[in-house]
Design a protein around this motif. Structure first.
Motif, PDB file in Angstrom:
ATOM      1  N   GLN A   1      -8.268  -2.675 -15.248  1.00 46.60           N
ATOM      2  CA  GLN A   1      -7.683  -4.014 -15.339  1.00 46.60           C
ATOM      3  C   GLN A   1      -7.233  -4.472 -13.951  1.00 46.60           C
ATOM      4  N   ILE A   2      -7.834  -5.535 -13.468  1.00 48.94           N
ATOM      5  CA  ILE A   2      -7.650  -5.973 -12.088  1.00 48.94           C
ATOM      6  C   ILE A   2      -6.262  -6.558 -11.841  1.00 48.94           C
ATOM      7  N   ASP A   3      -5.798  -7.427 -12.725  1.00 50.46           N
ATOM      8  CA  ASP A   3      -4.557  -8.151 -12.457  1.00 50.46           C
ATOM      9  C   ASP A   3      -3.331  -7.247 -12.271  1.00 50.46           C
ATOM     10  N   PRO A   4      -3.115  -6.226 -13.108  1.00 52.96           N
ATOM     11  CA  PRO A   4      -1.939  -5.367 -12.867  1.00 52.96           C
ATOM     12  C   PRO A   4      -1.961  -4.686 -11.496  1.00 52.96           C
ATOM     13  N   LEU A   5      -3.139  -4.233 -11.067  1.00 50.68           N
ATOM     14  CA  LEU A   5      -3.249  -3.603  -9.751  1.00 50.68           C
ATOM     15  C   LEU A   5      -3.000  -4.620  -8.651  1.00 50.68           C
ATOM     16  N   LYS A   6      -3.592  -5.795  -8.795  1.00 48.32           N
ATOM     17  CA  LYS A   6      -3.402  -6.857  -7.796  1.00 48.32           C
ATOM     18  C   LYS A   6      -1.922  -7.221  -7.670  1.00 48.32           C
ATOM     19  N   GLU A   7      -1.232  -7.376  -8.787  1.00 48.69           N
ATOM     20  CA  GLU A   7       0.175  -7.756  -8.750  1.00 48.69           C
ATOM     21  C   GLU A   7       1.028  -6.674  -8.084  1.00 48.69           C
ATOM     22  N   GLN A   8       0.730  -5.420  -8.359  1.00 44.86           N
ATOM     23  CA  GLN A   8       1.470  -4.337  -7.707  1.00 44.86           C
ATOM     24  C   GLN A   8       1.264  -4.361  -6.200  1.00 44.86           C
ATOM     25  N   LEU A   9       0.036  -4.552  -5.767  1.00 43.52           N
ATOM     26  CA  LEU A   9      -0.261  -4.589  -4.333  1.00 43.52           C
ATOM     27  C   LEU A   9       0.478  -5.728  -3.641  1.00 43.52           C
ATOM     28  N   ILE A  10       0.465  -6.907  -4.263  1.00 41.18           N
ATOM     29  CA  ILE A  10       1.153  -8.056  -3.682  1.00 41.18           C
ATOM     30  C   ILE A  10       2.652  -7.798  -3.602  1.00 41.18           C
ATOM     31  N   HIS A  11       3.213  -7.257  -4.666  1.00 41.46           N
ATOM     32  CA  HIS A  11       4.658  -6.997  -4.712  1.00 41.46           C
ATOM     33  C   HIS A  11       5.094  -6.017  -3.634  1.00 41.46           C
TER      34      HIS A  11
END
Length: 225
Positions: A137-147
């Motif tokens: 799932q792309i979005d959870p990983l993307k959000e963690q990276l941004i945070h």
């Protein structure tokens, strides 16, 4: 450069071939036995340092590396902790690249193998081979990276079809992955019987001589800000 979850050094070997001769490459893994095997692929003067280490507690000073890479490893760690550690050891504007498997829909080794294992263990089939495809799932990983402080983030889906000439060897590699420990814990089944059944299932689904086998991965590329 730091490679995390280097395993037996397959990617490490490719990286060393591509890097400039004066570049320093460090490869880590939690398994001593895998690190021992990886070392055999390198000459002493190739500037590769191997070290047993945990991805969630990297034994390096802050801002040590220009680049961190790892392939098909983050599904086995706590992602947020591992991402924070990568951010810590990267220098500013340092690059971070990692790949994960897409879902079982695009990587049939998981679902097809599970179907075969269920024939032998109907009530409680081993599930390890779903772990590698559990982080798609792309979005959870993307959000963690941004945070955590990575930006920009470039994500690409990479689809390949491989020719596999020795289907039995491919099936055996899947059975004798860490799933073998679950098989042995269940007991009562010869793993070679599972290899034979899995070989037949792959041939039925994808043919043979060669088997045309699809795989799909997701690549994340980002930088420390």
């Amino acid at each position: 450069m730091l490679e995390i979850a280097a395993g037996t050094g397959i990617v490490t070997r490719h990286l060393r071939n591509l890097l400039a001769k004066d570049a320093h490459l460090t490869a880590i893994d939690v398994s001593d036995s895998m690190m021992d095997l990886a070392r055999t692929k390198f000459l002493p003067d190739e500037q590769v340092m191997f070290q047993n280490a945990d991805a969630t507690l990297l034994p390096f000073n802050d801002e040590t590396f220009d680049t961190v890479v790892y392939q098909f490893g983050i599904m086995f760690f706590d992602q947020a902790t591992a991402f924070r550690e990568v951010h810590r050891v990267l220098r500013r504007i340092g690059r971070y690249l990692f790949r994960v498997w897409d879902s079982e829909r695009y990587n049939p080794f998981a679902s097809l193998s599970f179907g075969v294992l269920k024939q032998f263990f109907p009530s409680n089939p081993p599930r390890f081979l779903f772990d590698p495809v559990s982080c798609h799932q792309i979005d959870p990983l993307k959000e963690q990276l941004i945070h955590i402080g990575f930006d920009p983030i470039v994500i690409s889906v990479q689809r390949h079809v491989y020719d596999i000439f020795d289907v039995s060897a491919f099936a055996r590699a899947l059975v004798y992955s860490p799933v073998i420990f679950e098989i042995r814990d269940h007991g009562g089944v010869d793993p070679e019987e599972i290899v034979e059944a899995l070989t037949a299932a792959f041939k039925k689904e994808y043919g043979s001589n060669p088997l045309r086998y699809p795989m799909q991965a997701i690549l994340f590329e980002t930088e420390k800000r």
